[in-house]
Motif scaffolding. Sequence first.
Motif, PDB file in Angstrom:
ATOM      1  N   LEU A 405       0.658  -1.159   0.067  1.00 18.18           N
ATOM      2  CA  LEU A 405      -0.021  -0.075  -0.007  1.00 18.18           C
ATOM      3  C   LEU A 405       0.991   1.294   0.028  1.00 18.18           C
ATOM      4  N   SER A 406       2.030   1.195   0.341  1.00 21.18           N
ATOM      5  CA  SER A 406       3.043   2.532   0.390  1.00 21.18           C
ATOM      6  C   SER A 406       3.771   2.593  -0.649  1.00 21.18           C
ATOM      7  N   THR A 407       3.716   1.700  -1.809  1.00 22.30           N
ATOM      8  CA  THR A 407       4.376   1.917  -2.920  1.00 22.30           C
ATOM      9  C   THR A 407       3.860   3.209  -3.811  1.00 22.30           C
ATOM     10  N   SER A 408       4.531   3.724  -4.843  1.00 20.72           N
ATOM     11  CA  SER A 408       4.270   4.665  -5.645  1.00 20.72           C
ATOM     12  C   SER A 408       2.967   4.271  -6.529  1.00 20.72           C
ATOM     13  N   SER A 409       2.735   3.040  -6.803  1.00 24.66           N
ATOM     14  CA  SER A 409       1.360   2.717  -7.504  1.00 24.66           C
ATOM     15  C   SER A 409       0.588   1.506  -6.704  1.00 24.66           C
ATOM     16  N   PRO A 410      -0.027   1.949  -5.701  1.00 20.01           N
ATOM     17  CA  PRO A 410      -0.821   1.060  -4.797  1.00 20.01           C
ATOM     18  C   PRO A 410      -1.877   0.461  -5.691  1.00 20.01           C
ATOM     19  N   PRO A 411      -2.308  -0.751  -5.296  1.00 20.57           N
ATOM     20  CA  PRO A 411      -3.500  -1.276  -5.856  1.00 20.57           C
ATOM     21  C   PRO A 411      -4.528  -0.609  -5.995  1.00 20.57           C
ATOM     22  N   SER A 412      -5.638  -0.732  -6.969  1.00 15.58           N
ATOM     23  CA  SER A 412      -6.863  -0.039  -6.969  1.00 15.58           C
ATOM     24  C   SER A 412      -8.061  -0.762  -6.339  1.00 15.58           C
ATOM     25  N   GLN A 413      -7.881  -1.844  -6.197  1.00 13.58           N
ATOM     26  CA  GLN A 413      -8.631  -2.955  -5.255  1.00 13.58           C
ATOM     27  C   GLN A 413      -7.770  -3.829  -4.545  1.00 13.58           C
TER      28      GLN A 413
END
Length: 709
Positions: A405-413
Amino acid sequence: MNLEGSRTFSSTLKISQIGIWWFIVLINLGYIMVWLMMPTDTFFLHWLPVMQAKTDPIYFGKQGTTVLVYTFPILLMATLATLYHQLIQKASNHNTKSKVGFLRKASWRKPLLVNGPLGIISKTEFSFIIMFVLLLIWSLCSYLHGMFENAALQAANEREQVWEAKLENSALALGLVGNICLAFLFFPVSRGSSVLRFFGLTSEASIKYHIWLGHITMTLFTAHGLCYVTFWDKTHQMSEILTWNKVGISNVAGVVALLAGLTMWTATLPLIRRKFFELFFYIHHLYIVFVVFFVLHVGFSYSCIMLPGLYLFLIDRYLRFLQSQQKIRLVSARVLPCEAVELNFAKNPGLCYGPTSIIFINIPSISKLQWHPFSITSCSHTDSDTLSIVIKSSGNWSRTLYQKLSTSSPPSQLDVSIEGPYGPALTFFSRHEMLVMVSGGSGITPFISIIRLLLFKANNEGGKTLKVLLICSFKKSIDLTMIDLLLPVSGTALDTSRLQLQIEAYVTREKQPPTNDRKLNQTLWFKSNALDEPVSAVFGQNSWLYLGTIITTSFILFLLIIAILTRYYVYPIDHNSDLIYPYFLRSILSMLFMCVSIVIVATFAFLWNRKQNKALKQIKNTSTPTTSPGSIYNKIDRELESPPLQSFVQPAKIHYGERPDIKKILSNCNGSSIGVLVSGPREMRHEVASMCTSCSTDDLHFESISFNW
């Protein structure tokens, strides 16, 4: 309903609660009496023959007596307890106060032992421990006394020495006493148990009883097995260890059950359980092998002694399985710089839970098998549409979630399944004049829901406002962002100044504030999925009634199947002679039909409830306008947001490079009733408990919140 009608309704509820309460207590006293009398000749020579004569052997065989004596009373008590809880729930809706007997008395909840091997023990727990140990000692001595009287005659008949006959008798007595512990072993791990709730217990607080019972059970069963092995070795009968008798005790099944139990027992060692929790978790599923082969070892008829706890556990476990099949709507996640994540789920507005409740969650993208418990930080009064939990990175599972969740591209779901919530039926925080909450690290999370509830009451109820002192210790200053979680992600419309909250925060490993600016929290908003559902109880607001119906109906169905099987299949073969029809086949069929009965009834109730909810939802959707734009479900999907406008960090007094002086703080607290709650490391909990115990005054009321099993 007018005022007079409301009073009449409340009085009826109160009278019904009292009547059911006393009936359950009488059943419990009778059940205890059976355990006290079971090792005596009075029970075996007088009581048991009378009961066997009155039990129809054509339909139930000899197991009908054990079902009547040991199983029926507990299942009746569990069913009545569900009705009792349903009445309490109705009474709470009509502002009727309900309490749970003497176990709620504050003086009995005060710590009595702190630094012993069992941890923090209250007066109530110590009393029950002493009574249970006395029951085990009484049973063992009674069995040995009766068996040793005939040891000389037994030795002469079997051409053995007297000490060998006594060794064999001792092995049997140890196994019989071990069955007492086994009979109570599964009660504490039934999370939605009506019996635990009746006695004012929660599943998470009762885990330690399961641990204690597990240690005693395995100690007795291990001694039971070793004594028999020694006896067979001395009498040159080692081949007995491999026998599987058609009728009677099956030794091979007992060996398999003991080996499975020893494997589980080894995995519970602190070194394995804490450092290799996944290994401990997977190995503990050997309880299935243990139970099945234990039943095959002693026969289903005798296993009815430990059937009630197992039966209630199987119902609870299957209902958890049904609930876990639903995917839950994850609305948002608040990512904190201290490597903690707050997950916010959509919640059914009708779902109510108390502070300090927990849920178990599973995220298949991280692990399909692992389930982890977390404290609910939201309040059902203030957060009607959402349910929140906080996860601090402290292991592989939680660390993987934070990184995701803390990455630059977190999951949308993010697919999430849950079990729960589970928690106390009633809370008594408001009965005190002052509340002192001591936390360490992520131990602050159970207190968040309490503060939110007290904030709601301060804004909506009159009278004197409760004083609250929050003492929280953190290792680093970046962990202070945990205090931001005291308010929900969307902020609050409540006036925080109405709550007399004082926060004393301690940063133990830094001697001065950091020079760089404090990092802001980040909020992720997830896209909705049409198949996701809000968090709700398994059966909604009528969960207790459904549970009572499942217990009763499934047991009746089980008895009906057993009666048909015995009357038209077993009885024509052996005519209750116990010498023809194999024990193991009868046991397998009985276990199979017991599980089938539970699955059929619970599945039907679950599907029926879902059908009713869908019909009700369709009616609401057609009769009410669409949700307002401000609703949580219609918010535009966003990636990042600023933290709430209001924050409790500002008024918090922060101390750097020191630990809280709990003794000094408690001595400066004034009030005739001060509630002291502690949540954190074991050392902190024991320190606070010691201070509350050492005080001669009864003003301090201690309570510990812990998940360190």
